[in-house]
Design an enzyme around this catalytic site. Structure first.
Site, PDB file in Angstrom:
ATOM      1  N   LYS A   1       0.849  -1.195   0.000  1.00  0.00           N
ATOM      2  CA  LYS A   1       0.000   0.000   0.000  1.00  0.00           C
ATOM      3  C   LYS A   1       0.887   1.249   0.000  1.00  0.00           C
ATOM      4  CE  LYS A   1      -3.938   2.020   2.533  1.00  0.00           C
ATOM      5  NZ  LYS A   1      -4.849   1.875   3.673  1.00  0.00           N
TER       6      LYS A   1
ATOM      7  N   SER B   1      -9.767   1.978   2.713  1.00  0.00           N
ATOM      8  CA  SER B   1      -8.847   2.685   1.854  1.00  0.00           C
ATOM      9  C   SER B   1      -7.816   1.792   1.155  1.00  0.00           C
ATOM     10  CB  SER B   1      -8.097   3.740   2.668  1.00  0.00           C
ATOM     11  OG  SER B   1      -7.295   3.135   3.659  1.00  0.00           O
TER      12      SER B   1
ATOM     13  N   SER C   1     -10.037  -0.237   6.987  1.00  0.00           N
ATOM     14  CA  SER C   1      -9.414  -0.097   5.660  1.00  0.00           C
ATOM     15  C   SER C   1      -8.706  -1.336   5.127  1.00  0.00           C
ATOM     16  CB  SER C   1      -8.433   1.075   5.660  1.00  0.00           C
ATOM     17  OG  SER C   1      -9.128   2.290   5.605  1.00  0.00           O
TER      18      SER C   1
END
Lengths: 489, 96
Positions: free
Chosen positions: A77, A153, A177
């Site tokens: 990420k 996210s 997330s």
């Protein structure tokens, strides 16, 4: 070959029997990205040259003592700092951060295991959002139906695994997330206990809630990846100094006699009937496996979202003060004095959702409002934490849906921030209480979108979550289904 | 019902060092008002005798020895800077 076809264990065996090479794995990963990422848009930055070079080196020095993660293609990420590899948090303010100075602790740990970093994955800007639509670069799409959001996210992290672009990935979870995009994309996502994984090098959003965790296709692979990244770290003073068990031991036990609590608040109105049905079917499966379940109450659940947004926004407003156009990141080109340079750089660099949360947090922390909002939310946090503690006196795990609905269409909710926030009702309580929580696939909606089952455990009891998840996974085949993308048959 | 005014939004934007357009002030006045009103839900709860939770671990005052350590070199620290001079970060002038 396809990364879809094997588990970590099988791939490792093939590596050691010389049936495949690390270069084959890395090649397969980039081939798949070339084939489908135009549709999925999970990646922001690729590490192709470096990864292929590393693969060759790993092929030369492989020996029988190599770790189970040796040579495995991983995606990271984009809020996890990678030395020399562009790290943007999907924000324009870090658009030019092409040469970060250090590796996050989790990256240092993965380097010791010799995983191969394929590239950096899209996300909501600074991890603020639940659909990856708040990325300043591109909308990642749900591999099961590219008109739908992948969740967020960590949308890129979940979509890349679901699309078979990488074997596994790292995400971060502040209010859901990791778990929510894992649920939307039909993969396995673990948010570990707060403090289990070092946050050093994770660009801070809400420091008392943020936690890095693994996203994988199977429960077993998830445990292997978590094992590699846990542990106390002097560079993170909130990192916990606890004994870490061998998570693989959890797979030796069944779930006979396991006591499951099912909060009635997690199956109430607002939860889609198909989601409820899938969760009840999973509970039935657990009964057949010898576990028992009872309905319980977490009476403060309905306050979690309000408390969460006040606390997370407040912490974010302080953490994001560092982006000022002085030391790194973007500076406005306007010729203004220093204070206006801060203001203009931030105005140009941050997107709407980030500004909204900075504003909310600054308001909640401002003189005259601190007690009414910030401190109040901290007190409610105590009540939410106590709710769980009471339940865990009598039960081993808490089970419910991960999200009230399956994935929704891109554009459907983005103009309504408050509705987006209230969708986090089932995931935010876990962060507020600092507990570990995991999402595993438990079925599909009528229109073919995955549904996630959330399993919550006691502090530092990831092992019981893995045991619970593994028993269900072995008894079902949701995790074996794959989306149809590009040239897939 | 807590009303949020445009003036409050401008004040908060100044504290947060954010330049907002008139249109953004308008939007945020509305949206922050909605969110704060939603957060008033917490007032249903009597929390007079509840201790606040700042974070969940049983950790207090984590200390380490105050010793200098090798970390990022000055040249490296400057390499991502928007502007620099003589080994320092450079900002617009503060004094006339």
């Amino acid at each position: 070959m396809s990364l879809f076809d094997y588990t970590l264990k099988e791939l490792q065996e093939k590596l050691h029997n010389n049936e495949i090479t690390v270069s084959d794995l890395v090649e397969a990963s980039y081939n798949r990205i070339n084939e489908v990422d135009g549709q999925v848009k999970a990646f922001l930055t690729l590490n192709e040259e470096e990864a292929k070079k590393q693969a060759k080196e790993l092929d030369e020095k492989i020996d029988s003592a190599a770790s189970i993660l040796y040579g495995m293609p991983i995606g990271i990420k984009d809020n996890i700092v990678t030395k020399g590899l562009r790290t943007t948090c999907a924000s324009q303010i870090l658009d030019n951060l092409n040469d970060p100075l250090y590796d996050a602790t989790v990256i240092q740990k993965l380097n010791k295991e010799n995983t191969v970093n394929i590239g950096k994955l899209n996300m909501d800007e600074f991890a603020m959002g639940s659909s990856t639509e708040n990325s300043s670069y591109e909308n990642t799409r749900n591999p099961w139906n590219t008109d739908y959001v992948p969740g967020g996210s960590s949308g890129g992290s979940a979509a890349a695994v679901a699309a078979g672009e990488v074997f596994f990935s790292l995400g971060s979870d502040t209010g859901g997330s990791i778990r929510q995009p894992a649920a939307f994309c039909g993969v396995v996502g673990m948010k570990p206990t707060y403090g289990l994984v070092s946050r050093f090098g994770l660009v801070a959003f809400a420091s008392s809630l943020d936690q890095i965790g693994p996203i994988t296709r199977t429960v077993e692979d998830n445990a292997h990846l978590l094992q590699a990244i846990v542990g106390h770290d002097n560079m993170d003073s909130t990192s916990a100094n606890v004994d870490v068990p061998n998570y693989s031991d959890a797979f030796k036990e069944d779930v006979k006699g396991l006591r499951i609590a099912v909060p009635k608040e997690y199956l109430q109105e607002g939860v889609d009937p198909e989601v409820k049905e899938a969760v009840l079917a999973a509970l039935k499966q657990y009964e057949e496996l010898g576990a028992t379940w009872e309905e319980v109450s977490l009476p403060h659940s309905k306050y979690a979202v309000a408390a969460y947004y006040l606390l997370a926004a407040s912490e974010a407003s302080a953490n994001l003060a560092r982006f000022d156009g002085v030391r790194y990141g973007k500076r406005t080109e306007k010729n203004v004095d220093m204070i206006d340079m801060f203001k203009e750089s931030r105005a140009e660099g941050f997107g709407d959702e980030v500004k909204r949360r900075i504003m909310l947090g600054t308001f909640a922390l401002s003189s005259g409002y601190y007690d009414a909002y910030y401190k109040k939310a901290q007190k409610v946090r105590t009540l939410i934490k106590n709710d769980f503690e009471k339940i865990f006196d009598e039960y081993d795990v808490v089970i419910g849906p991960t999200t009230p609905t399956p994935a929704y269409k891109i554009g459907e909710k983005i103009d309504d921030p408050l509705t987006m926030y209230t969708d986090d009702v089932l995931t935010t309580p876990v962060n507020l209480a600092g507990l570990p929580g995991m999402s595993i696939p438990c079925g599909f909606s009528g229109n073919g979108l995955p549904i996630g089952l959330q399993i919550i455990g006691r502090h530092f009891d990831e092992s019981t979550i893995y045991r619970t998840a593994y028993a269900y996974e072995q008894a079902t085949d949701h995790h074996k289904k794959r989306p149809n993308l590009g040239g897939d048959k | 019902m807590t009303e949020i005014s445009k003036e409050q939004v401008k004040h908060v934007a100044n504290l947060a060092r954010l330049a907002l357009t008139d249109e953004e002030v308008e939007t945020f006045t509305q949206q922050l008002g909605d969110i704060i009103n939603y957060a008033e839900l917490l007032n249903e709860l009597d929390t007079d005798n509840v201790e606040p939770t700042t974070h969940v671990l049983d950790l207090k005052n984590v200390m380490r020895k105050d010793e200098p350590k090798e970390w990022i070199k000055k040249e490296d620290a400057l390499k991502n800077a928007p502007d620099q001079k003589d080994g320092q970060f450079r900002v617009p002038s503060i004094l006339e």
